[in-house]
Design an enzyme around this catalytic site. Structure first.
Site, mmCIF file in Angstrom:
data_model
loop_
_atom_site.group_PDB
_atom_site.id
_atom_site.type_symbol
_atom_site.label_atom_id
_atom_site.label_comp_id
_atom_site.label_asym_id
_atom_site.label_seq_id
_atom_site.Cartn_x
_atom_site.Cartn_y
_atom_site.Cartn_z
ATOM 1 N N LYS A 104 -5.601 -13.693 0.366
ATOM 2 C CA LYS A 104 -5.283 -14.915 -0.292
ATOM 3 C C LYS A 104 -5.725 -16.237 -0.475
ATOM 4 O O LYS A 104 -5.877 -16.609 -1.221
ATOM 5 C CB LYS A 104 -3.562 -15.172 -0.727
ATOM 6 N N TYR A 158 -3.599 -10.180 4.442
ATOM 7 C CA TYR A 158 -2.873 -10.805 3.862
ATOM 8 C C TYR A 158 -3.080 -11.910 3.419
ATOM 9 O O TYR A 158 -3.525 -12.546 1.919
ATOM 10 C CB TYR A 158 -1.368 -10.261 3.614
ATOM 11 N N ILE A 218 9.518 -13.529 -2.845
ATOM 12 C CA ILE A 218 10.111 -13.370 -4.104
ATOM 13 C C ILE A 218 10.672 -11.720 -3.462
ATOM 14 O O ILE A 218 10.245 -11.277 -3.266
ATOM 15 C CB ILE A 218 9.591 -13.455 -4.734
HETATM 16 P P1 NDP Z 1 4.818 -4.442 -5.456
HETATM 17 O O1 NDP Z 1 4.305 -3.573 -4.602
HETATM 18 O O2 NDP Z 1 6.281 -4.418 -6.397
HETATM 19 O O3 NDP Z 1 3.881 -4.620 -6.850
HETATM 20 C C1 NDP Z 1 2.185 -4.467 -6.382
HETATM 21 C C2 NDP Z 1 1.637 -4.809 -7.872
HETATM 22 O O4 NDP Z 1 0.465 -3.716 -7.503
HETATM 23 C C3 NDP Z 1 2.520 -2.743 -8.646
HETATM 24 O O5 NDP Z 1 2.841 -2.696 -10.302
HETATM 25 C C4 NDP Z 1 0.869 -2.019 -7.978
HETATM 26 O O6 NDP Z 1 1.257 -0.901 -9.392
HETATM 27 C C5 NDP Z 1 0.168 -2.835 -8.809
HETATM 28 N N1 NDP Z 1 -1.387 -2.857 -7.309
HETATM 29 C C6 NDP Z 1 -1.738 -2.174 -6.111
HETATM 30 N N2 NDP Z 1 -3.096 -1.768 -5.673
HETATM 31 C C7 NDP Z 1 -3.103 -1.794 -6.809
HETATM 32 C C8 NDP Z 1 -4.213 -1.282 -6.799
HETATM 33 N N3 NDP Z 1 -5.335 -0.742 -6.317
HETATM 34 N N4 NDP Z 1 -4.626 -1.203 -8.814
HETATM 35 C C9 NDP Z 1 -3.992 -1.723 -9.820
HETATM 36 N N5 NDP Z 1 -2.573 -2.124 -9.426
HETATM 37 C C10 NDP Z 1 -2.344 -1.441 -7.700
HETATM 38 O O7 NDP Z 1 4.836 -6.127 -5.425
HETATM 39 P P2 NDP Z 1 4.970 -7.407 -5.824
HETATM 40 O O8 NDP Z 1 5.418 -7.608 -7.383
HETATM 41 O O9 NDP Z 1 6.190 -8.321 -4.931
HETATM 42 O O10 NDP Z 1 3.488 -8.189 -5.544
HETATM 43 C C11 NDP Z 1 2.642 -8.672 -6.798
HETATM 44 C C12 NDP Z 1 1.750 -9.577 -6.794
HETATM 45 O O11 NDP Z 1 2.291 -11.020 -6.378
HETATM 46 C C13 NDP Z 1 0.990 -9.697 -5.002
HETATM 47 O O12 NDP Z 1 0.034 -9.762 -5.667
HETATM 48 C C14 NDP Z 1 1.992 -10.123 -4.201
HETATM 49 O O13 NDP Z 1 0.855 -10.257 -3.138
HETATM 50 C C15 NDP Z 1 2.120 -11.434 -4.517
HETATM 51 N N6 NDP Z 1 3.152 -12.523 -4.130
HETATM 52 C C16 NDP Z 1 4.309 -11.594 -4.373
HETATM 53 C C17 NDP Z 1 5.352 -12.084 -2.958
HETATM 54 C C18 NDP Z 1 6.627 -11.849 -3.083
HETATM 55 O O14 NDP Z 1 7.724 -12.191 -1.854
HETATM 56 N N7 NDP Z 1 6.743 -10.572 -3.643
HETATM 57 C C19 NDP Z 1 4.972 -13.246 -2.847
HETATM 58 C C20 NDP Z 1 3.939 -14.311 -2.520
HETATM 59 C C21 NDP Z 1 2.788 -13.123 -3.590
HETATM 60 P P3 NDP Z 1 -0.152 0.683 -8.999
HETATM 61 O O15 NDP Z 1 0.987 0.624 -7.696
HETATM 62 O O16 NDP Z 1 1.356 1.378 -9.422
HETATM 63 O O17 NDP Z 1 -1.203 0.727 -9.034
#
Ligand code: NDP
Length: 252
Positions: free
Chosen positions: A160, A156, A189
């Site tokens: 990133k 990861y 978050i």
């Molecule tokens: P979630 O797991 O809640 O959301 C991840 C999203 O990515 C889902 O909507 C999922 O949708 C989508 N996703 C995953 N794989 C695919 C794919 N192959 N194609 C299309 N969509 C995809 O995580 P977060 O909301 O926490 O994370 C969102 C972003 O923020 C990520 O990039 C994460 O790395 C980043 N982030 C999050 C942090 C945190 O603390 N939450 C901190 C720092 C960064 P679906 O499965 O329906 O395809």
């Protein structure tokens, strides 16, 4: 003064809008006046989100790991709304493992989604803008783990960190085309990606290391999201903005 964050008349694509941050970003951008294109693999979740948004919403399937899916997605976007103005490159995943337990499959899955997927989505977005001679703004959702490292997160953190460099490289080359590329590097978050972890004792001890002694809320990202999406940041490109309660400035 508030008008500088106004997004009326703009169209924003939000990848990974089916849960967590992406879902919240879609609501925030729509509330600021943008028409939103929400996409992910879980269409049912997107349809539910659509019901919660008052403005214009287009729901489309997208798997960022598939070139074919990305091409189909953009041809549908082009047919329906033309070139969008804003891309929130948010889809992401993680598969925490100790380095000694990593395998090719896990490594490739995380890199393919978080780095290659983000590249694929951004490349097609900019191709379309350049073809139409339109300006645009890309916001890559990186992480503080793209700037520092943590245990069990080699894939990861590497993905990133790659996204951070991609942001700067794109910003450098695309400034002449009026396309701005910036990244938000959130700290922890609370969302679906990590809620299990923060319920554990180890997760609770992480929170103690954050100078502000709390996890971020989705709404803590609203200000920077609106700044980077709107003309309020017209002279910003190549910036990586941490939003982390001070986590990166932990004493060494
Ligand atoms: P979630 O797991 O809640 O959301 C991840 C999203 O990515 C889902 O909507 C999922 O949708 C989508 N996703 C995953 N794989 C695919 C794919 N192959 N194609 C299309 N969509 C995809 O995580 P977060 O909301 O926490 O994370 C969102 C972003 O923020 C990520 O990039 C994460 O790395 C980043 N982030 C999050 C942090 C945190 O603390 N939450 C901190 C720092 C960064 P679906 O499965 O329906 O395809």
């Amino acid at each position: 003064m508030n008008d500088i964050f106004d997004l009326k008349g703009k169209t924003a694509i939000i990848t990974g809008a089916s849960s967590g941050l992406g879902r919240h970003f879609a609501k925030t951008l729509s509330a600021a006046g943008a028409n939103v294109v929400i996409c992910a693999r879980r269409i049912q979740n997107l349809e539910e989100l659509k019901k919660e948004i008052d403005g214009e919403v287009l729901v489309l399937p997208l798997d960022v790991t598939s070139e074919e899916s990305v091409l189909d997605f953009y041809s549908e976007v082009k047919k329906t709304v033309g070139s969008a103005d804003i891309l929130i490159n948010n889809a992401g995943t993680s598969d925490p493992k100790r380095f000694k337990d990593l395998d090719e499959q896990s490594w490739n899955y995380v890199l393919e989604t978080n780095l290659n997927g983000a590249y694929r989505v951004a490349k097609n977005f900019t191709d379309s803008l350049i073809e139409d001679k339109k300006p645009g703004s890309i916001i890559n959702i990186a992480s503080i783990l793209g700037l520092r490292v943590g245990l069990n997160l080699a894939s990861y953190a590497t993905a990133k960190a790659g996204l951070v460099q991609l942001t700067k490289s794109m910003a450098l080359e695309l400034a002449r085309s009026n396309i701005r590329v910036n990244a938000i590097a959130p700290g922890y978050i609370l969302t679906e990606i990590n809620d299990d972890f923060f319920a554990t004792e180890e997760g609770q001890s992480y929170i103690k290391n954050i100078p502000m002694k709390r996890l971020g809320l989705e709404s803590d990202l609203d200000g920077v999201l609106l700044l980077l999406s709107s003309d309020a940041s017209a002279f910003m490109t190549g910036s990586i903005i941490p939003v982390d309660g001070g986590h990166l400035i932990n004493p060494l």
